[in-house]
Enzyme design. Structure first.
Site, PDB file in Angstrom:
ATOM      1  N   ARG A   1      -5.889   2.893  11.870  1.00 16.05           N
ATOM      2  CA  ARG A   1      -5.553   1.484  12.303  1.00 16.05           C
ATOM      3  C   ARG A   1      -6.540   0.703  13.318  1.00 16.05           C
ATOM      4  NH1 ARG A   1       0.147   3.116  11.937  1.00 16.05           N
ATOM      5  NH2 ARG A   1       1.297   2.088  10.404  1.00 16.05           N
TER       6      ARG A   1
ATOM      7  N   ARG B   1      14.706  -7.392   8.890  1.00 16.41           N
ATOM      8  CA  ARG B   1      14.159  -6.791  10.452  1.00 16.41           C
ATOM      9  C   ARG B   1      13.661  -8.222  11.065  1.00 16.41           C
ATOM     10  NH1 ARG B   1      10.148  -1.977   8.685  1.00 16.41           N
ATOM     11  NH2 ARG B   1       8.852  -3.833   8.789  1.00 16.41           N
TER      12      ARG B   1
ATOM     13  N   LYS C   1       0.882  -1.228  -0.158  1.00 16.09           N
ATOM     14  CA  LYS C   1       0.009   0.022   0.228  1.00 16.09           C
ATOM     15  C   LYS C   1       0.936   1.410  -0.125  1.00 16.09           C
ATOM     16  CE  LYS C   1      -0.897  -0.355   4.870  1.00 16.09           C
ATOM     17  NZ  LYS C   1       0.037  -1.425   5.332  1.00 16.09           N
TER      18      LYS C   1
ATOM     19  N   ARG D   1      11.966  -9.801   2.257  1.00 19.83           N
ATOM     20  CA  ARG D   1      12.356  -8.499   2.352  1.00 19.83           C
ATOM     21  C   ARG D   1      13.573  -8.177   3.044  1.00 19.83           C
ATOM     22  NH1 ARG D   1       7.902  -4.338   4.321  1.00 19.83           N
ATOM     23  NH2 ARG D   1       8.357  -5.278   6.197  1.00 19.83           N
TER      24      ARG D   1
ATOM     25  N   ARG E   1       1.751 -10.294  13.286  1.00 21.58           N
ATOM     26  CA  ARG E   1       1.397  -9.154  12.816  1.00 21.58           C
ATOM     27  C   ARG E   1       0.090  -9.087  11.864  1.00 21.58           C
ATOM     28  NH1 ARG E   1       6.552  -7.486   9.405  1.00 21.58           N
ATOM     29  NH2 ARG E   1       5.362  -5.631   8.962  1.00 21.58           N
TER      30      ARG E   1
END
Length: 213
Positions: free
Chosen positions: A88, A158, A13, A127, A169
């Site tokens: 959120r 990460r 996004k 990633r 998540r």
């Protein structure tokens, strides 16, 4: 045109938001960016945010919405904005609605990026992120150099991009976002759903088509 972006972490996004902002010639406003700018510039709301962060607390929604109001009231946002990471939770959705009303602005669409969880895990676990500019990269390895933005950084993976962390998540996202979708549906928002699986160009084409651009 004011558009809120919703979607799980890694759905693309942010990247698509930048493309949409360029297409509409409006800024993409991300909560993290305006928050860091307010703290850096030492604005009254920035100082409140910094005090909360220094205590290890979450920045209150009222402070975040105050900072967002300043950003939305700026001349650069006169024609609208793409809002990334602003909403959120349902209190944030309600806060943004009140903020827009106070500025005489309206929300044109909520753009929801949808993607299969297994595909998302596959994508995010591959990633890496620059430790300087924070730009994400796919298909590149930790330790490689990044020279974006005139600065030299190093690509790192990460901890929250490990598969188990990604699934946690996703669960948090589902718990928070399902009520947000319901809130917008109850308030008659224009909810636009976009399949986020595919190349950047394919998803961009779907997004623009869904928005009638």
């Amino acid at each position: 045109m004011i558009i809120v972006l919703l979607g799980p972490p890694g759905a693309g996004k942010g990247t698509q938001g930048e493309r949409l902002a360029a297409r509409l010639d409006v800024p993409k406003i991300a909560t993290g960016d305006v928050l860091r700018a307010a703290v850096r510039d030492g604005t009254p709301l920035g100082l409140e945010a910094k005090a909360a962060m220094d205590r290890g607390d979450l920045v209150p929604d009222a402070v975040i919405m105050g900072i967002m109001k300043d950003a939305l009231a700026s001349p650069s946002a006169a024609k609208g904005a793409i809002l990334d990471g602003v909403v959120r939770t349902t209190p944030q959705a309600d806060g943004l609605s009140q903020t827009l009303a106070s500025l005489g602005k309206t929300l044109d669409a909520v753009l929801l990026f949808e993607i299969d969880e297994d595909e998302l895990v596959r994508r995010l676990s591959g990633r890496t992120t620059c430790d300087v500019c924070q730009r994400p990269f796919f298909g590149r390895q930790p330790g490689e150099a990044c020279e974006e933005g005139g600065q030299t950084g190093t690509l790192v993976r990460r901890k929250d991009d490990e598969p188990e962390a990604i699934r946690k998540r996703m669960q948090v996202y589902r718990d928070q976002t399902a009520p947000v979708i319901d809130w917008y549906a109850h308030h008659g928002a224009n909810m636009v759903r976009v399949d986020a699986l595919g190349s950047l160009e394919e998803v961009e084409a779907r997004m623009q088509s869904a928005l009638g651009l």
